[in-house]
Every structure is written in structure tokens, then in C-alpha cells.
Design a protein around this motif. Structure first.
Motif, PDB file in Angstrom:
ATOM      1  N   GLY A 538       0.780  -1.300   0.045  1.00 11.67           N
ATOM      2  CA  GLY A 538       0.371  -0.001  -0.137  1.00 11.67           C
ATOM      3  C   GLY A 538       1.217   1.250   0.246  1.00 11.67           C
ATOM      4  N   PHE A 539       0.748   2.521   1.061  1.00  6.34           N
ATOM      5  CA  PHE A 539       1.368   3.469   1.217  1.00  6.34           C
ATOM      6  C   PHE A 539       1.206   4.259   2.263  1.00  6.34           C
ATOM      7  CE2 PHE A 539      -3.308   4.605   0.638  1.00  6.34           C
ATOM      8  CZ  PHE A 539      -3.426   5.613   2.045  1.00  6.34           C
ATOM      9  N   VAL A 540       2.381   4.843   2.553  1.00  9.81           N
ATOM     10  CA  VAL A 540       2.787   5.444   3.798  1.00  9.81           C
ATOM     11  C   VAL A 540       2.678   7.242   2.903  1.00  9.81           C
ATOM     12  CG1 VAL A 540       3.778   6.328   5.580  1.00  9.81           C
ATOM     13  CG2 VAL A 540       4.254   3.387   4.719  1.00  9.81           C
ATOM     14  N   GLU A 541       1.389   8.083   3.860  1.00 11.62           N
ATOM     15  CA  GLU A 541       1.605   9.281   3.035  1.00 11.62           C
ATOM     16  C   GLU A 541       1.628  10.368   4.112  1.00 11.62           C
ATOM     17  OE1 GLU A 541      -1.281  12.367  -0.024  1.00 11.62           O
ATOM     18  OE2 GLU A 541      -2.202  10.600   1.527  1.00 11.62           O
ATOM     19  N   ILE A 542       2.707  11.836   4.950  1.00  6.98           N
ATOM     20  CA  ILE A 542       2.883  12.464   5.656  1.00  6.98           C
ATOM     21  C   ILE A 542       1.901  14.271   4.978  1.00  6.98           C
ATOM     22  CG2 ILE A 542       4.225  13.503   6.686  1.00  6.98           C
ATOM     23  CD1 ILE A 542       5.826  11.358   4.991  1.00  6.98           C
ATOM     24  N   CYS A 543       1.096  14.265   5.230  1.00  2.00           N
ATOM     25  CA  CYS A 543       0.777  15.168   4.929  1.00  2.00           C
ATOM     26  C   CYS A 543       0.719  16.700   6.680  1.00  2.00           C
ATOM     27  CB  CYS A 543      -1.496  15.019   4.902  1.00  2.00           C
ATOM     28  SG  CYS A 543      -1.812  14.584   3.979  1.00  2.00           S
ATOM     29  N   PHE A 544       1.329  17.581   6.012  1.00  5.68           N
ATOM     30  CA  PHE A 544       0.746  18.825   6.421  1.00  5.68           C
ATOM     31  C   PHE A 544      -0.395  20.139   6.574  1.00  5.68           C
ATOM     32  CE2 PHE A 544       4.429  16.762   6.964  1.00  5.68           C
ATOM     33  CZ  PHE A 544       5.534  17.897   8.050  1.00  5.68           C
ATOM     34  N   GLU A 545      -0.818  20.492   7.764  1.00  4.74           N
ATOM     35  CA  GLU A 545      -1.588  21.315   7.041  1.00  4.74           C
ATOM     36  C   GLU A 545      -1.969  22.332   8.810  1.00  4.74           C
ATOM     37  OE1 GLU A 545      -5.856  19.804   8.825  1.00  4.74           O
ATOM     38  OE2 GLU A 545      -5.708  19.276   7.011  1.00  4.74           O
ATOM     39  N   LYS A 546      -2.781  23.889   8.351  1.00  8.85           N
ATOM     40  CA  LYS A 546      -2.447  24.957   9.245  1.00  8.85           C
ATOM     41  C   LYS A 546      -4.049  24.144  10.003  1.00  8.85           C
ATOM     42  CE  LYS A 546      -0.628  29.201   7.413  1.00  8.85           C
ATOM     43  NZ  LYS A 546      -1.162  30.459   7.482  1.00  8.85           N
ATOM     44  N   GLU A 547      -3.671  24.456  11.714  1.00  7.43           N
ATOM     45  CA  GLU A 547      -4.524  24.195  12.281  1.00  7.43           C
ATOM     46  C   GLU A 547      -5.064  25.825  13.070  1.00  7.43           C
ATOM     47  OE1 GLU A 547      -5.895  21.083  15.987  1.00  7.43           O
ATOM     48  OE2 GLU A 547      -3.953  22.083  16.459  1.00  7.43           O
ATOM     49  N   LYS A 548      -4.425  25.938  13.336  1.00  3.69           N
ATOM     50  CA  LYS A 548      -4.730  27.707  13.845  1.00  3.69           C
ATOM     51  C   LYS A 548      -4.005  28.484  13.284  1.00  3.69           C
ATOM     52  CE  LYS A 548      -3.775  28.871  18.318  1.00  3.69           C
ATOM     53  NZ  LYS A 548      -3.839  28.390  19.492  1.00  3.69           N
ATOM     54  N   ASP A 549      -4.389  29.994  12.969  1.00  9.40           N
ATOM     55  CA  ASP A 549      -3.322  31.081  12.437  1.00  9.40           C
ATOM     56  C   ASP A 549      -3.696  32.142  12.587  1.00  9.40           C
ATOM     57  OD1 ASP A 549      -1.846  32.553  10.939  1.00  9.40           O
ATOM     58  OD2 ASP A 549      -2.980  31.944   8.941  1.00  9.40           O
ATOM     59  N   LEU A 550      -1.869  32.603  13.210  1.00 12.43           N
ATOM     60  CA  LEU A 550      -2.248  33.828  13.941  1.00 12.43           C
ATOM     61  C   LEU A 550      -1.028  35.314  13.188  1.00 12.43           C
ATOM     62  CD1 LEU A 550      -2.092  32.590  17.585  1.00 12.43           C
ATOM     63  CD2 LEU A 550      -4.131  33.468  16.532  1.00 12.43           C
ATOM     64  N   THR A 551      -1.208  36.017  13.655  1.00 11.44           N
ATOM     65  CA  THR A 551      -0.198  36.865  12.684  1.00 11.44           C
ATOM     66  C   THR A 551       1.100  36.527  13.357  1.00 11.44           C
ATOM     67  OG1 THR A 551      -1.360  39.258  14.022  1.00 11.44           O
ATOM     68  CG2 THR A 551       0.882  39.086  12.840  1.00 11.44           C
ATOM     69  N   LYS A 552       1.915  36.021  14.335  1.00 12.16           N
ATOM     70  CA  LYS A 552       3.614  35.726  14.122  1.00 12.16           C
ATOM     71  C   LYS A 552       3.740  33.952  14.554  1.00 12.16           C
ATOM     72  CE  LYS A 552       4.979  40.660  15.865  1.00 12.16           C
ATOM     73  NZ  LYS A 552       5.707  41.095  16.669  1.00 12.16           N
ATOM     74  N   GLU A 553       2.412  33.660  14.957  1.00 20.29           N
ATOM     75  CA  GLU A 553       2.950  32.035  15.297  1.00 20.29           C
ATOM     76  C   GLU A 553       1.349  31.460  14.325  1.00 20.29           C
ATOM     77  OE1 GLU A 553       0.650  32.172  19.385  1.00 20.29           O
ATOM     78  OE2 GLU A 553       2.843  31.976  19.505  1.00 20.29           O
ATOM     79  N   CYS A 554       2.124  30.218  14.474  1.00 17.74           N
ATOM     80  CA  CYS A 554       0.324  29.586  13.533  1.00 17.74           C
ATOM     81  C   CYS A 554       0.703  27.894  14.656  1.00 17.74           C
ATOM     82  CB  CYS A 554       0.362  29.401  12.268  1.00 17.74           C
ATOM     83  SG  CYS A 554       2.011  28.136  11.559  1.00 17.74           S
ATOM     84  N   SER A 555      -0.586  27.182  14.297  1.00 19.03           N
ATOM     85  CA  SER A 555      -0.105  25.509  14.862  1.00 19.03           C
ATOM     86  C   SER A 555      -0.463  24.502  13.781  1.00 19.03           C
ATOM     87  CB  SER A 555      -1.877  25.723  15.947  1.00 19.03           C
ATOM     88  OG  SER A 555      -1.388  24.291  16.013  1.00 19.03           O
ATOM     89  N   LEU A 556       0.733  23.900  13.673  1.00 20.40           N
ATOM     90  CA  LEU A 556       0.865  22.821  12.930  1.00 20.40           C
ATOM     91  C   LEU A 556      -0.312  21.628  12.615  1.00 20.40           C
ATOM     92  CD1 LEU A 556       4.363  22.612  11.011  1.00 20.40           C
ATOM     93  CD2 LEU A 556       2.605  23.953  10.383  1.00 20.40           C
TER      94      LEU A 556
END
Length: 873
Positions: A538-556
Motif C-alpha cells: 500500500g502506501f505511507v503518506e505524510i500531510c501537513f496543514e494549518k490548524e490555527k493561524d495567528l499573526t506571528k505564529e500558527c499551529s501545524l
């Protein structure tokens, strides 16, 4: 004595006036008179003077006598009017008398005038006297009625039979009855009173007052049941009303609603009982600080009775070991109107010392002035003993941790040193001409060594996390490059198992983020490695997305998805536990310590996130983790790692001193250097290195840290001192089995320029050597000055400590204001300062504060604040 009167004559001639006056005077009256002839003069005369009687002529120039009488009545002055006429008919007399004329007399019968005037004067005086008396009584009654209406007490009167005659407004309000409804009713029906203790009707106060012929009151706990059946506590007094002969004619009852007073009394009684029987010591002192009250617990704790201490100052309990500043600060706080909290070390009556924690609060009157102080105290002697014991236990634990850390460092050194020999010799042998079978055997050895090294690293990482010594960096890096590099390292294994391996980074994620690239790489390596390990197709997949976005920081938010064997529900509970796999049989099949996920979870939490899994047995797994990151800016950084073929030119001119006590390592390192074309010389320990460097110049020194006779740190210090005098400078790289977090920074701060951990990887070693040779400054004096700036370290430390104190004060203010933004900022600042100062306990507490602040747990931040304060003293 003759009566004097004022007579007003209307419409009479001179002769008539003389006759009228004669008849009146003849009847014993002294007369003052005035004559007028029309209605207009009457109005004027009435305003000028008071007249006792008015006599009007019936026939005078058409004068209307009844009109004259009407004018007199309009003046609202009470005075009798008498009409004199020639011929007075019976009808006229009747009409005149109906309109208020006192009498009508014919002139032919003028002798009647004197007695009539005298009679009317007398009657008028009597009438006016009664009117005055009635008016006086009305005014008196009016005032009495107003007084009763405005009274705060209820007032009721009854007749001798107990029927209600009067009740004021307050009586209506208290009973709920209106006077209109209550009038004439039996008093006991309107005023229903009950003894609340037995719920029986109370004795009729009207009957009691009549029976005892005196004022009587009500018993305590008497309530009045209103017309609405609502109950009120009341107080009342009932008194008999006596006439002039002393006979009782009725009863007056005065009563008031004391429900609020009773409730306050009960509350005060309850509070007093609570204070008196409180498990805590309660002391009340007056404005001067002298004791006014102590409860029973005070006597139990100190041995002093209340009589022995009331009026005394609490200083009689002091041991005398507290400084004046302590009490000065306490009084400044109390006099400002604030509560004071602190500890006293006092002594009992028998001289025995004890500790107590106290909260002292000012008591203010309704004007806001401090009148007393109340202290709530608790004996904390046992707690103090426990704290002292815990303090020693903590010291012992810290010593144990230090020993543990030392053991880990020694273990790392002892294991890595032979590993260095094994891996080094394998690498050197792989660089020679080998048969296919020999190369395959050596590669197997190298893979096994790498696995063993990974296990060692995992155990050391876990020990660091457990000891709270794992720190998280915050540096900018390119996320795309990092993920690309990590996934490429697994491509060979994925191709071998015929697994599709790919990654996807959401386009809204910045290229440059601020976090810890090493720890993020470690987490990804663990999770991707596991995914490939437990996936056969089968496969192995790695996905990155933003969870929370602020002016100078965010949560991945990161997901690692595979189509592997999955995890059963019952096995998920122990998935993230140390040294644990979901099934012991997996250890044999897949190998591993079972530490990878446990370490990954701890690292993710240190980075302000969480790690969890969604999986089903036989259907693959999805591992998710979140981390907080900063948003960086694209900055050009020259690549410091140098490829192996850049420095081929003139390499033989570069001489390297290898300071190493282990023979195998000497062979491996010198062989590596010779393979790359470097010249080398061996020093077996630090002392030999010092002697050699004083006679010969080298382009580079590779310094082992742990050696007999003299270690690498001491040798480096002495070499640097010699170089300062000689005006030269040689780059020194630490070759050490010390691979704990912070070792690199520690060694560089001690005068070394680079750091390579054992087992030595050829690429890393030569990258470090060539980097330092390439960037070695041409101006040696500047190089030396920069290195010896360490001399100014103490001043830098002082500045940092001052900065730490200021930042902690700011944090305290932010905590008091509950300003989440400032709290997180100042906590982060404190973390960085603690790291720079290398205060181990402070770093540990600061990291916990950062995590708690990120999760909004400011109560924990506040608790840790005081621990941090202690750790940096």
C-alpha cells in the motif's frame, strides 16, 4: 365690670344713632361705634377693624340689608347682624333668619335692642371660644395623627372589650390589614401572635394589660402571622388607657417588626459560634494592634487564656528572629487597606516555638475607616518540618539525578567509544577494494551498529525527558527542505517493501517556520519509520496543514497515514507507554525498544502540542500530532556544510593533532585523516597535547573530552592561555562520547570551536573540520579577542540575572491582571534567559510554565512562578 364692644352701624341718621347707643349703653355695655352708609364702605370697614356686632337700617336710601349681610358673610369674620326696620313682616324675618341674620327688631320696639345686643354678644363670645377650642383640638388631633402616621412603630388602640378603635399606617403595613377592614374587629384576630418555639398562640396582650393594669411586653420568639400568613418576628408593649377617674377605657399597643434584627442577631450568633469553635486561630486586634478577642483554638495552640492576652500586643509571642523590614512591610500592606499573608515564627506560653501561617485583614466601618484587624491563623509547624524534609529529599533527588546524568554520560562514553571503533573501522574498510560478499557483510555490520546506536540514543533521550533536561530550540528553518530530507532517507526502505511513500504540505503553510528542526525530524523519523515498519503493502503518506493561524505564529497539524497492520482498540491504551509494544511478538518480528512513540509524545507536548492515533486492526493507522510554530522570514544563509572534494587542493599542508587516549580510536581517526590527505600526530592525553602544541603549530586539534591525567576541557583551557600569550589561535573540535542535549553548547562555551559525537561519522567529522578551516579568520588578533571575551562572562551573567528579575516582576503583574498575551510573552522570555544562564532547575520549571501558558492553565503558571523565584535566588 362692663363689657366693651365695637359697633358698626349701617344706614342710620344722627338721631337714630343716639337712640341706638342709648339703648345699648343702658344695658351695661361700653360702646365704640362707626357709621357707614353703603356696601362699599362696609367692605373697607371690615378690613380695618374687628366688629363685635353689626346693626343695619332696613330703610335707608334703598339699602338692601340682606346684601349687607352677604358682604359680612363673605368676609368670613364671625359677627352677629341685627336688622332695625319700620315695618318687619313675618316673611321678611323668616327669610332673613334663614340667611343667618340673628334678629329683626322694629323701631317701635327699640327697647328690645339693648338686651338682644347683650345676648348676641355673649352668645358670640361663647361660640367663638368653642370654635377656638375645637380648632385647637383639631390641630392637636391632626398633629397626633401625623405623628402616629409617621412613626416607625405600629400603634393600635382598642376599647375595654379588645375591639380595634384605631391603627396607624405602620400597623397596617406590619399586619397586612387596612384600618377600614380592621376597625371594630377583635384585636387578637388582627394581631395574631404565636410563640415560635412551640407554635402555640401567645396570650392576648390586651387582656394582660387590663388584668395587670400596667404595661406588658411579649416573650422572645414571638411572631406575628399576617393576613397573608407570612410570619414576622415582633416586639410589642401594651398599656391600659385610663380616664380622669382612673378607670380603664381601652388599651394602646405599640409594636415593631424586628425580623431583620432577629436574623442579624442569629447570624451574628452563628458567626460567633463559628469563630469560637473554628479549627483555625482567630485573633481580633484594635487599631493600635492590641488584642481585643481570641477564640478557644488560640488557647489550645498557645496555652494563653483570653484574660492573659486581651489588651496585650501580639509581640509577646515573637521569638525575636524576624527582621524589622518584615513587620514594616506587613503594616504598610494593612494600612493601605489590603490583606496580608505570611508566616510567623512564634512561641507558646511554655516557651515551645511554633510556626503559623496568617491572613490578616483590616476591618472598616461604614465611613471606610480601619477600626480593627482580624487574623486567621493556622499552625504549620508540621508542614514546615515536612517542607524541610522535602527540601533535603529534593537535594538528595537532585544529587541522585546528577549521579544519574553522570552515569548516562559515562554509559554513553563507554558504549560510544567501542562503537566508534567498530563503525570507524567498517567505514575505513568499506573505502578499500572488497569482494561483493565482504562488502555485503560489512554493510550488515554497519546497519546493526546503526540500529544499536539508535537504541542508545532513544534510551538517552528518554532519560533526558524523564529528568526534565530536554529543551526545545526555537530557530528558523525551511519546512519543505526538512520534510524532503526526512522522506528521502526512508525511500530505500519503502522501495524495498514496494510501498508508495509521499508527502503533502498545504500551500498556506509558510516556507520558513520557527521551531526545533532536530526534534521535529526525530518525531517524523519515529512515526514514518513505524509506518513503514508495520506496512507490507500500500502506501505511507505524510500531510501537513494549518490548524490555527495567528499573526506571528500558527499551529501545524501533521498526519502520518499508512495501510499497515493497524492497532486493535484494546492495544491502544499502552501504545505511548515506555518500553512497550502493542504485542510482545512484534519485538521479535519488527525489532525496537518500544520507546519511539513514548519519546515522540513527550517531544510533541514539549513543543506545545499533542499526539494521538486513529486506527483499526487490519485497516492501517493515522497518527496525528500538532505543534505550535512561529512564522519566519526568508533569509539567505550560506551553506556551512562543505562537500568532500572542495578542499582537495593543498590538503597535505594541513596538520591535525589528535588528542585521544583510546588506541583503537587513534587508529580509526588517523586512518580517516590520512584517507582524506591530512597530516596527523597523536597525543595520548591532555598533558601531552599541551607540551606538543607549545613546540609545534597545527591547523586543527581534535580533542577527546574524557581522558586520564588531564581531560580535554582543562587541556583546551591551558592551550588557549598559551595561545593568547603567543598571539596564535588553533581551532579545536571536541570528539566525545558525551551526546546529551546541551553538551555541544557547553563545550563551545569552554573554548572549543566544534563538536562531533562518537561514534564518529566520516562525513560529519570532515564537514566540521573543513567548515572551521574555511571560515577561520585571517586577522588572528581579532580571532583571539573574540575567543577571550569569555573573560567578560561574569558581567554578562549579571546582566542576564538582572533581566530575569525584571521579567519576573513583569510576569507577576501580568498574572495579577490575568493578561494571557503578556503571560505567554514573559514566560517565553524567562525560558530563554534561564537557558542562557544554564540554571538547570530554572530551565525545567520555565519549560513547564511555557507548556501551561500555551494551554491557558494560568493557575499552574502562577504556582510555578514561585518555584522559579526560589530556583534563581
Amino acid at each position: 365690670m362692663k363689657e366693651k364692644i365695637n359697633l358698626l352701624l349701617v344706614g342710620f341718621g344722627i338721631e337714630d344713632v343716639e337712640t341706638i347707643l342709648f339703648e345699648i349703653i343702658k344695658n351695661g355695655l361700653i360702646v365704640t361705634h362707626e357709621c357707614i352708609n353703603n356696601v362699599g364702605e362696609i367692605r373697607l370697614a371690615l378690613t380695618k377693624k374687628f366688629w363685635d356686632i353689626v346693626i343695619v337700617n332696613d330703610h335707608f336710601n334703598g339699602l338692601d340689608v340682606l346684601k349687607v349681610h352677604t358682604v359680612v358673610l363673605e368676609s368670613k369674620i364671625l359677627m352677629p347682624v341685627i336688622i332695625l326696620g319700620e315695618h318687619i313682616t313675618e316673611d321678611f324675618m323668616m327669610s332673613a333668619m334663614e340667611k343667618g341674620v340673628r334678629d329683626c327688631i322694629e323701631k317701635c320696639n327699640l327697647k328690645r335692642l339693648g338686651p338682644v345686643v347683650r345676648r348676641e354678644i355673649l352668645n358670640d363670645r361663647i361660640l367663638k371660644s368653642k370654635e377656638i377650642e375645637n380648632h385647637r383640638l383639631k390641630e392637636k388631633n391632626k398633629k397626633l395623627s401625623l405623628t402616629l402616621s409617621s412613626m416607625g412603630d405600629g400603634v393600635m388602640t382598642t376599647d375595654i372589650y379588645g375591639n380595634i378603635l384605631m391603627m396607624n399606617n405602620q400597623a397596617e403595613k406590619i399586619t397586612g390589614w387596612t384600618f377600614a377592614k380592621a376597625k371594630g374587629k377583635p384585636f387578637i384576630k388582627v394581631f395574631r401572635i404565636i410563640n415560635k418555639r412551640n407554635d402555640h398562640l401567645a396570650e392576648d396582650p390586651v387582656k394582660k394589660a387590663i388584668k395587670y393594669r400596667k404595661t406588658v411586653g411579649l416573650k422572645n420568639y414571638t411572631v406575628l402571622r399576617m393576613i397573608t400568613n407570612e410570619e414576622k418576628f415582633i416586639s410589642a408593649s401594651s398599656a391600659p388607657i385610663l380616664n380622669n377617674e382612673g378607670k380603664i377605657t381601652g388599651v394602646v399597643i405599640v409594636f415593631r417588626d424586628i425580623t431583620r434584627i432577629r436574623l442579624v442577631e442569629e447570624k451574628l450568633s452563628m458567626l460567633f459560634r463559628a469563630i469560637e469553635h473554628s479549627a483555625s486561630v482567630v485573633v481580633i486586634a484594635n487599631k493600635s494592634g492590641n488584642i481585643d478577642y481570641v477564640n478557644a483554638r488560640f488557647t489550645e495552640m498557645t496555652g494563653y487564656t483570653s484574660d492573659e492576652v486581651i489588651g496585650k500586643n501580639p509581640r509577646i509571642f515573637k521569638l525575636g528572629n524576624a527582621d524589622k523590614g518584615f513587620y514594616k512591610k506587613m503594616w504598610e500592606t494593612l494600612l493601605s487597606g489590603k490583606d496580608w499573608r505570611g508566616e510567623f515564627h512564634n512561641r507558646k506560653k511554655n516557651g515551645e516555638p511554633y510556626w503559623e501561617h496568617a491572613v490578616i485583614s483590616p476591618i472598616k466601618n461604614i465611613e471606610g475607616e480601619i477600626t480593627h484587624y482580624i487574623a486567621i491563623k493556622e499552625n504549620i509547624t508540621e508542614r514546615k518540618k515536612m517542607e524541610e524534609a522535602l527540601k533535603w529529599s529534593r537535594k538528595e533527588a537532585e544529587t541522585a539525578n546528577h549521579i544519574k546524568s553522570q552515569f548516562l554520560a559515562n554509559m554513553s562514553h563507554e558504549i560510544r567509544t567501542p562503537m566508534n571503533g567498530i563503525i570507524g573501522m567498517v567505514d575505513l574498510t568499506l573505502m578499500t577494494k572488497l569482494s561483493k560478499e565482504q562488502r555485503e557483510n560489512l554493510l550488515i555490520i554497519k546497519d546493526s551498529a546503526d540500529v544499536l546506536l539508535n537504541i542508545i540514543n532513544n534510551i538517552l533521550d528518554f532519560s533526558k525527558i524523564e529528568a526534565g533536561k530536554m529543551s526545545i530550540e526555537e530557530i528558523p528553518f525551511n519546512l519543505q527542505q526538512l520534510v524532503d530530507r526526512v522522506t528521502k532517507s526512508f525511500l530505500a526502505k519503502a522501495l524495498e517493501k514496494k510501498i508508495v511513500l509521499n508527502y503533502n504540505i498545504a500551500p498556506d503553510i509558510p516556507n520558513i517556520i520557527i521551531s526545533d528542526p532536530i526534534r521535529l525530524t526525530q518525531i517524523l523519523n519515529n512515526l514514518i519509520g513505524n509506518a513503514i515498519k508495520f506496512t507490507d503493502e500500500g502506501f505511507v503518506e505524510i500531510c501537513f496543514e494549518k490548524e490555527k493561524d495567528l499573526t506571528k505564529e500558527c499551529s501545524l497539524k501533521v498526519m502520518i497515514q499508512d495501510t499497515g497492520i493497524g492497532i486493535a482498540d484494546e492495544d491502544r491504551a499502552r501504545l505511548f507507554k515506555s518500553f512497550s509494544q502493542v504485542d510482545s511478538s512484534y519485538t521479535r518480528k519488527y525489532t525496537g525498544t518500544g520507546l519511539g512513540l513514548a519519546i515522540s509524545k513527550e517531544l510533541v507536548e514539549l513543543m506545545g502540542g499533542d499526539l494521538w492515533v486513529v486506527s483499526e486492526s487490519g485497516k492501517g493507522s493515522r497518527f496525528y500530532f500538532t505543534i505550535g510554530v512561529g512564522i519566519g522570514e526568508e533569509v539567505y544563509n550560506p551553506v556551512l556544510t562543505v562537500s568532500g572534494n572542495v578542499f582537495k587542493k593543498d590538503l597535505k599542508t594541513k596538520r591535525v593533532l589528535v588528542v585521544e587516549d583510546d588506541e583503537l580510536n587513534q587508529i580509526v581517526i588517523t586512518a580517516m585523516l590520512n584517507k582524506k590527505g591530512y597530516g596527523s600526530e597523536i597525543a595520548n592525553n591532555g598533558k601531552e597535547a599541551i607540551l606538543i602544541t607549545q613546540k609545534k603549530d597545527f591547523d586543527m586539534i581534535l580533542m577527546d573530552i574524557q581522558m586520564p591525567k588531564m581531560d580535554g576541557i582543562e587541556a583546551t583551557r591551558m592551550i588557549r592561555n598559551h595561545e593568547k600569550l603567543a598571539g596564535v589561535y588553533t581551532p579545536i573540535i571536541a570528539l566525545t562520547a558525551h551526546a546529551l542535549k546541551g553538551d555541544r553548547e557547553k563545550f563551545i562555551s569552554m573554548g572549543l570551536d566544534g563538536y562531533v559525537s562518537k561514534p564518529i561519522q566520516i562525513e560529519k567529522l570532515f564537514n566540521e573540520i573543513e567548515k572551521l578551516l574555511k571560515y577561520k579568520k585571517q586577522n588572528l588578533s581579532e580571532e583571539i579577542d573574540s575567543i577571550y571575551r569569555v573573560m567578560q562572562t561574569q558581567e554578562s551573567i549579571s546582566v542576564l540575572k538582572e533581566e530575569l528579575i525584571i521579567t519576573m516582576k513583569k510576569l507577576k503583574g501580568a498574572l495579577e491582571q490575568k493578561d494571557s498575551r503578556l503571560i505567554e510573552k514573559f514566560v517565553s522570555d524567562i525560558k530563554h534567559i534561564a537557558e542562557e544562564l544554564e540554571i538547570v532547575e530554572a530551565k525545567k520549571i520555565a519549560f513547564r510554565m511555557v507548556l501551561s501558558a500555551r494551554k491557558g492553565k494560568y493557575d499552574i503558571v502562577e504556582e510555578l512562578f514561585y518555584r522559579l523565584k526560589e530556583s534563581v535566588r
